[in-house]
Design an enzyme around this catalytic site. Structure first.
Site, mmCIF file in Angstrom:
data_model
loop_
_atom_site.group_PDB
_atom_site.id
_atom_site.type_symbol
_atom_site.label_atom_id
_atom_site.label_comp_id
_atom_site.label_asym_id
_atom_site.label_seq_id
_atom_site.Cartn_x
_atom_site.Cartn_y
_atom_site.Cartn_z
ATOM 1 N N GLU A 7 32.786 49.815 48.071
ATOM 2 C CA GLU A 7 31.795 50.564 48.851
ATOM 3 C C GLU A 7 31.140 49.671 49.908
ATOM 4 O O GLU A 7 30.938 50.086 51.049
ATOM 5 C CB GLU A 7 30.745 51.170 47.908
ATOM 6 C CG GLU A 7 31.363 52.211 46.985
ATOM 7 C CD GLU A 7 30.352 52.900 46.104
ATOM 8 O OE1 GLU A 7 29.853 52.263 45.161
ATOM 9 O OE2 GLU A 7 30.050 54.073 46.352
ATOM 10 N N GLU B 91 35.253 53.704 38.060
ATOM 11 C CA GLU B 91 34.101 54.530 37.695
ATOM 12 C C GLU B 91 34.489 55.588 36.660
ATOM 13 O O GLU B 91 33.722 55.872 35.735
ATOM 14 C CB GLU B 91 33.516 55.213 38.938
ATOM 15 C CG GLU B 91 32.640 54.300 39.797
ATOM 16 C CD GLU B 91 33.415 53.417 40.773
ATOM 17 O OE1 GLU B 91 34.660 53.292 40.646
ATOM 18 O OE2 GLU B 91 32.785 52.830 41.664
HETATM 19 C C1 1HE Z 1 29.763 41.733 35.292
HETATM 20 C C2 1HE Z 1 30.465 42.628 36.112
HETATM 21 C C3 1HE Z 1 29.828 43.845 36.467
HETATM 22 C C4 1HE Z 1 31.693 40.899 35.776
HETATM 23 N N1 1HE Z 1 28.596 44.065 35.995
HETATM 24 N N2 1HE Z 1 28.534 41.999 34.850
HETATM 25 N N3 1HE Z 1 32.762 47.189 37.971
HETATM 26 C C5 1HE Z 1 33.695 46.988 37.022
HETATM 27 O O1 1HE Z 1 33.921 47.813 36.171
HETATM 28 C C6 1HE Z 1 34.373 45.649 37.045
HETATM 29 C C7 1HE Z 1 33.992 44.857 35.818
HETATM 30 N N4 1HE Z 1 34.453 43.479 35.907
HETATM 31 C C8 1HE Z 1 35.741 43.109 35.608
HETATM 32 O O2 1HE Z 1 36.620 43.925 35.400
HETATM 33 C C9 1HE Z 1 36.017 41.626 35.577
HETATM 34 O O3 1HE Z 1 34.786 40.944 35.358
HETATM 35 C C10 1HE Z 1 36.669 41.074 36.884
HETATM 36 C C11 1HE Z 1 38.091 41.613 37.006
HETATM 37 C C12 1HE Z 1 35.869 41.447 38.128
HETATM 38 C C13 1HE Z 1 36.703 39.526 36.806
HETATM 39 O O4 1HE Z 1 37.309 39.101 35.602
HETATM 40 P P1 1HE Z 1 37.071 37.602 35.099
HETATM 41 O O5 1HE Z 1 37.932 37.402 33.894
HETATM 42 O O6 1HE Z 1 37.252 36.663 36.235
HETATM 43 O O7 1HE Z 1 35.504 37.499 34.705
HETATM 44 P P2 1HE Z 1 34.743 38.071 33.404
HETATM 45 O O8 1HE Z 1 34.863 37.074 32.305
HETATM 46 O O9 1HE Z 1 35.145 39.458 33.094
HETATM 47 O O10 1HE Z 1 33.231 38.142 33.934
HETATM 48 C C14 1HE Z 1 32.464 36.988 34.154
HETATM 49 C C15 1HE Z 1 31.011 37.374 33.944
HETATM 50 O O11 1HE Z 1 30.659 38.336 34.927
HETATM 51 C C16 1HE Z 1 30.797 38.051 32.607
HETATM 52 O O12 1HE Z 1 29.489 37.754 32.209
HETATM 53 P P3 1HE Z 1 29.201 36.613 31.070
HETATM 54 O O13 1HE Z 1 27.717 36.591 30.926
HETATM 55 O O14 1HE Z 1 29.933 37.075 29.854
HETATM 56 O O15 1HE Z 1 29.779 35.339 31.634
HETATM 57 C C17 1HE Z 1 30.866 39.515 32.945
HETATM 58 O O16 1HE Z 1 30.163 40.344 32.045
HETATM 59 C C18 1HE Z 1 30.186 39.519 34.313
HETATM 60 N N5 1HE Z 1 30.549 40.677 35.104
HETATM 61 N N6 1HE Z 1 31.663 42.095 36.397
HETATM 62 C C19 1HE Z 1 27.978 43.160 35.205
HETATM 63 N N7 1HE Z 1 30.389 44.728 37.274
HETATM 64 C C20 1HE Z 1 26.914 51.986 43.546
HETATM 65 S S1 1HE Z 1 27.748 52.567 42.229
HETATM 66 C C21 1HE Z 1 29.140 51.522 42.040
HETATM 67 C C22 1HE Z 1 29.797 51.763 40.708
HETATM 68 C C23 1HE Z 1 30.654 50.615 40.334
HETATM 69 O O17 1HE Z 1 30.710 49.607 40.988
HETATM 70 S S2 1HE Z 1 31.565 50.843 38.908
HETATM 71 C C24 1HE Z 1 32.561 49.413 38.819
HETATM 72 C C25 1HE Z 1 31.898 48.322 38.035
#
Ligand code: 1HE
Length: 270
Positions: free
Chosen positions: A123, A143
């Site tokens: 977005e 989403e």
């Molecule tokens: C997060 C987020 C997040 C990572 N919110 N904390 N977005 C998603 O559904 C994507 C979710 N994220 C992922 O699928 C993966 O994190 C990635 C593919 C982006 C990266 O993977 P990776 O292996 O490099 O990292 P990780 O180990 O998954 O994440 C590292 C840290 O970032 C981890 O936190 P930690 O405290 O355990 O180290 C994760 O929890 C954190 N993290 N992504 C919160 N999105 C205006 S409306 C829009 C609606 C949306 O955007 S929906 C899509 C949301």
């Protein structure tokens, strides 16, 4: 140049989730929360808005990138669980307002996409004016899988780039699209090698910043409005717009420069 950012809504003390650098007329804004894959929490959203609202007049183009291995993992999901229905609606409107300051701001914005460009990351990218993908970039709209919907203007902007059908499929299935397919679908204009996106963006930004401000204004402000108008209204606004833009002294000078052989011809790049 001093970057004297005033907070939007009195929320911010600093712009610590963004890294901002200025090189002549180009501002480089980097989403800077790599430990959370640049997931956008409310603070980062406010900081983005603050940055674009306060764009110094000396800046003629901006480049938006993400720190670390990913451009942006979308909405910070950890802030979502406690929201009521009403808070969810207003939160989405906050995103709309912030994205608008990017798309309808004064300066053209080029985004450089690498790694994950997910949900809200798509977005944000779709609110910029030119998108460059590095070959590591991949796109997803999970989403549907998360039980939510896009809320940052994606339902309006993304179909205008890739079509309703492609977005529908991405949202229903959670399909992950790679950089080449993203370009084929029309999401990005360029795909470049790993780590080459910023150099490409700089090349474009320097050129864009050298356009006349009124011409860039017309492109940013008139084109999207005309796209929303009826054919006849569009022609009418276009006529007014060219009259205004070509009346500016800088436009007259540029046309004279061409006619008197002082400026470059249009040539295709090799
Ligand atoms: C997060 C987020 C997040 C990572 N919110 N904390 N977005 C998603 O559904 C994507 C979710 N994220 C992922 O699928 C993966 O994190 C990635 C593919 C982006 C990266 O993977 P990776 O292996 O490099 O990292 P990780 O180990 O998954 O994440 C590292 C840290 O970032 C981890 O936190 P930690 O405290 O355990 O180290 C994760 O929890 C954190 N993290 N992504 C919160 N999105 C205006 S409306 C829009 C609606 C949306 O955007 S929906 C899509 C949301």
């Amino acid at each position: 140049m001093s970057l004297d950012f005033k907070p939007v809504g009195g929320v911010l003390a600093s712009l610590n989730l963004l890294q901002i650098e200025v090189d002549n007329a180009v501002m480089h804004i980097r989403l800077n929360r790599p430990d959370k894959r640049n997931a956008v929490n409310d603070t980062m959203l406010h900081q983005l808005q603050t940055c674009f609202v306060n764009m110094p007049s000396e800046i003629g183009a901006a480049i938006l990138t993400g720190a670390g291995a990913h451009f942006c993992a979308g909405l910070d999901l950890s802030e979502l669980t406690e929201r009521t229905v009403a808070e969810g609606v207003f939160h989405s409107r906050t995103w709309h307002s912030a994205m608008d300051t990017i798309q309808a701001g004064r300066v053209p914005v080029i985004s450089v996409l690498h790694g994950a460009v997910i949900g809200g990351g798509m977005e944000i990218a779709s609110a910029t004016h030119i998108r460059i993908a590095e070959e590591t970039a991949y796109y997803a709209l999970p989403e549907g899988q998360r039980g939510i919907f896009v809320g940052g203007g994606g339902s309006v902007r993304i179909p205008r780039l890739i079509g309703v059908a492609a977005m529908t499929e991405m949202m229903l299935t959670g399909a992950v699209i790679d950089a080449r397919e993203g370009k084929l679908l029309g999401f990005t204009r360029y795909v470049v090698a790993r780590d080459q996106g910023f150099a490409k963006a700089c090349e474009l930004a320097i050129s864009i910043a050298s356009n006349t401000p009124l011409s860039n204004f017309a492109v940013l402000q008139a084109l999207p409005r005309i796209a929303d108008m009826s054919t006849q209204d569009g022609f009418f606004v276009e006529a007014l717009m060219i009259g205004i833009v070509q009346g500016d002294a800088s436009a007259k000078q540029r046309v004279r420069d061409f006619l008197e052989k002082r400026s470059a011809k249009v040539e295709k790049s090799v």
